[in-house]
Design a protein around this motif. Structure first.
Motif, PDB file in Angstrom:
ATOM      1  N   GLN A 137       0.635  -1.079   0.389  1.00 45.26           N
ATOM      2  CA  GLN A 137       0.341   0.283  -0.021  1.00 45.26           C
ATOM      3  C   GLN A 137       0.891   1.591  -0.639  1.00 45.26           C
ATOM      4  O   GLN A 137       0.839   2.576  -0.714  1.00 45.26           O
ATOM      5  CB  GLN A 137      -0.792  -0.371   0.842  1.00 45.26           C
ATOM      6  CG  GLN A 137      -2.369   0.797   1.189  1.00 45.26           C
ATOM      7  CD  GLN A 137      -3.573   0.496   2.019  1.00 45.26           C
ATOM      8  OE1 GLN A 137      -3.269  -0.071   2.179  1.00 45.26           O
ATOM      9  NE2 GLN A 137      -3.697   1.627   2.654  1.00 45.26           N
ATOM     10  N   GLN A 138       1.877   1.276   0.759  1.00 46.48           N
ATOM     11  CA  GLN A 138       2.966   2.173   0.941  1.00 46.48           C
ATOM     12  C   GLN A 138       3.362   2.712  -0.322  1.00 46.48           C
ATOM     13  O   GLN A 138       3.651   3.731  -0.681  1.00 46.48           O
ATOM     14  CB  GLN A 138       3.938   1.965   1.931  1.00 46.48           C
ATOM     15  CG  GLN A 138       3.749   2.514   3.370  1.00 46.48           C
ATOM     16  CD  GLN A 138       4.757   1.900   3.934  1.00 46.48           C
ATOM     17  OE1 GLN A 138       5.587   1.242   4.529  1.00 46.48           O
ATOM     18  NE2 GLN A 138       3.729   2.288   6.020  1.00 46.48           N
ATOM     19  N   ARG A 139       3.917   1.410  -1.249  1.00 47.67           N
ATOM     20  CA  ARG A 139       4.648   1.649  -2.364  1.00 47.67           C
ATOM     21  C   ARG A 139       3.584   2.017  -3.300  1.00 47.67           C
ATOM     22  O   ARG A 139       4.472   3.182  -4.303  1.00 47.67           O
ATOM     23  CB  ARG A 139       5.676   0.377  -2.269  1.00 47.67           C
ATOM     24  CG  ARG A 139       5.968   0.096  -3.732  1.00 47.67           C
ATOM     25  CD  ARG A 139       7.523   0.799  -3.839  1.00 47.67           C
ATOM     26  NE  ARG A 139       8.226   1.304  -5.489  1.00 47.67           N
ATOM     27  CZ  ARG A 139       7.548   3.092  -5.888  1.00 47.67           C
ATOM     28  NH1 ARG A 139       8.148   3.805  -4.926  1.00 47.67           N
ATOM     29  NH2 ARG A 139       8.509   2.956  -7.115  1.00 47.67           N
ATOM     30  N   LEU A 140       2.742   1.892  -3.936  1.00 44.32           N
ATOM     31  CA  LEU A 140       1.743   2.076  -4.171  1.00 44.32           C
ATOM     32  C   LEU A 140       1.083   3.759  -4.162  1.00 44.32           C
ATOM     33  O   LEU A 140       1.007   4.945  -4.926  1.00 44.32           O
ATOM     34  CB  LEU A 140       0.092   1.391  -4.130  1.00 44.32           C
ATOM     35  CG  LEU A 140       0.487   0.070  -4.734  1.00 44.32           C
ATOM     36  CD1 LEU A 140      -0.488  -0.914  -4.545  1.00 44.32           C
ATOM     37  CD2 LEU A 140       0.498   0.149  -6.075  1.00 44.32           C
ATOM     38  N   ALA A 141       1.356   4.113  -2.811  1.00 40.95           N
ATOM     39  CA  ALA A 141       1.229   5.257  -2.506  1.00 40.95           C
ATOM     40  C   ALA A 141       2.266   6.765  -3.215  1.00 40.95           C
ATOM     41  O   ALA A 141       2.051   7.316  -3.845  1.00 40.95           O
ATOM     42  CB  ALA A 141       0.832   5.663  -1.217  1.00 40.95           C
ATOM     43  N   GLU A 142       3.363   6.095  -2.677  1.00 39.20           N
ATOM     44  CA  GLU A 142       4.867   6.226  -3.647  1.00 39.20           C
ATOM     45  C   GLU A 142       4.616   6.457  -4.580  1.00 39.20           C
ATOM     46  O   GLU A 142       5.334   7.384  -5.412  1.00 39.20           O
ATOM     47  CB  GLU A 142       6.143   5.796  -2.559  1.00 39.20           C
ATOM     48  CG  GLU A 142       6.478   5.918  -1.481  1.00 39.20           C
ATOM     49  CD  GLU A 142       7.810   5.200  -1.336  1.00 39.20           C
ATOM     50  OE1 GLU A 142       7.963   4.787   0.147  1.00 39.20           O
ATOM     51  OE2 GLU A 142       7.965   3.902  -1.865  1.00 39.20           O
TER      52      GLU A 142
END
Ligand SMILES: C=CC1=C(C)c2cc3[nH]c(cc4nc(cc5[nH]c(cc1n2)c(C)c5CCC(=O)O)C(CCC(=O)O)=C4C)c(C)c3C=C
Ligand SMILES: [Fe+2]
Length: 387
Positions: free
Chosen positions: A82-87
């Motif tokens: 989820q964090q990587r997709l937000a980045e």
């Protein structure tokens, strides 16, 4: 595009020893794991097998600390994804749906509906497709989509398998290279890919692409690794009386010992997280087999878990699938009805396949006899005063 969700699918594992029996019951109730010609016998057989297997299985979970780490690792993978997709500028909610234990796929779908997700990417955490893993979860979801008019308004796309994704292959090669670099003679180490097995009938009768995908995946990892090491592929975790994919890991280890191989690096290839089959079966049981066979240095590559390159590969898969034409349930391999799971075997004395088949059959007859006696109130147990 409305709110986007990613549903990560996995098998699930018992978190405490008391979860083991009900977890096994759920697993053996699945017709993609054991298929009986008479539907009504599925649950009684699942009850019988889970009851007979529970203590052996509990002992294995006890050896790895009393439960499966699968959920905690899957949660860490979901957060990292989820964090990587937000980045990458994608606001996406990631959900976890387990097939046989909490949080169940059905609960994940309820949360997805509550959150008004409009587009869903369904991503199994199995790199290779098998009807027993991704296929079984897809079937459950397909039935939900057929029965729920609200879900039919939710756009979805499936990622059936991703064993050939370059970033995933890079992550696997990186893990192997790191272990090899710690060895005094890295080129002399024999690389041993241990894949989870499935019954041969899945591949030969039901058209499961699993074996082909495993073989291609192994070759692609070796190409990406780009080193001169010799390697072997074998299949682990056989359960029950039928023939599974060969060579079996145990036999292959013995064979390599006989050939004089002294340094072995084991690479688990069907799983992306540590779980009972890496921590107990490979690290404890197969280590012993290897040492008895004369293999002196037995090392294992850790599972991918939250390896940054692995999380990167998952995020690339999600982004790509949102941009491509959706893949639907109809496009997935479905097993044929009445797939043969317990074939007739030639009788042999000892702890053989045939003996296991007959043990199972006799236990089944005994079990049905007890049920009939409980219903009718008549029979040998009443006669001797046990009921
Ligand atoms: C009996 C048939 C089984 C088939 C076919 C099978 C395929 C298969 N499984 C995995 C991954 C996992 N299996 C896990 C546990 C597990 N699997 C089976 C049986 C079959 N698996 C059993 C009986 C169990 C319970 C453990 C035991 O008693 O041995 C798990 C969970 C592990 C955990 O940490 O709890 C995973 C993950 C794959 C990839 C696969 C086919 C490709
Ligand atoms: Fe399994």
């Amino acid at each position: 595009m409305g709110r986007v969700g990613v549903l990560l699918l996995n098998l699930g594992g018992p978190e405490r020893l008391e979860d083991v029996r009900p977890f096994l019951f759920n697993l053996f109730s699945d017709p993609e794991i054991i298929r009986l010609p008479i539907k009504g016998l599925q649950k009684p057989l699942a009850w019988l097998i889970s009851t007979l297997r529970a203590s052996k299985s509990q002992e294995n979970y006890r050896q790895i600390g009393g439960g499966s780490p699968l959920l905690k690792i899957t949660e860490a993978q979901a957060t990292a994804l989820q964090q990587r997709l937000a980045e990458m500028g994608r606001e996406v909610s990631v959900y976890i749906g387990m097939r046989y234990w909490n949080p169940f796929t059905e609960e994940a779908i309820e949360r997805i509906k509550r959150d008004h997700i409009k587009k869903l990417v369904i991503l199994p955490l199995y790199p290779q497709f098998s009807i027993s893993t991704s296929g079984s979860s897809f079937r459950v979801l397909e039935e939900m989509w057929q029965q729920d008019p609200y879900l039919r308004l939710t756009e979805y796309t499936l990622i059936p398998s991703w064993y050939d994704h370059p970033t995933y292959l890079g992550a696997m090669a990186d893990l192997i290279a790191r272990e090899l670099e710690q060895c005094p003679n890295p080129d002399q180490v024999h690389i041993f890919f241990s894949a989870h097995g499935v019954p041969q009938s899945y591949v030969e009768e039901a058209g499961d692409p699993y074996q082909r995908e495993i073989e291609e995946c192994t070759r692609a990892i070796m190409r990406t690794l780009n080193r001169p090491n010799q390697y072997t592929l074998a299949y682990q975790s056989r359960v029950g009386p039928v023939e599974w994919l060969k060579p079996y890991t145990e036999d292959a280890l013995k064979g390599l010992g006989e050939q004089g191989i002294k340094n072995l690096l084991v690479v688990p290839i069907s799983f992306v997280s540590e779980h009972i089959e890496t921590l107990q079966e490979i690290d404890i049981e197969y280590r012993e087999v290897a040492e008895e066979a004369g293999i002196e240095h037995f090392q294992r590559v850790p599972a991918l878990n939250t390896h940054p390159m692995f999380i990167e590969s998952l995020s690339q898969l999600v982004v790509r699938s949102l941009e491509e034409k959706p893949t639907t349930f109809e496009q997935i391999t479905h097993p044929k009805a009445n797939m043969k799971m317990y074939p007739q075997e030639r009788w042999e004395w000892g702890m053989t396949t045939a003996a296991e088949v007959w043990n199972g059959r006799l236990a089944m007859i005994g079990f049905l006899a007890i049920i009939i006696e409980l219903i009718t109130g008549q029979g040998p147990l009443h006669f001797v005063g046990l009921l």
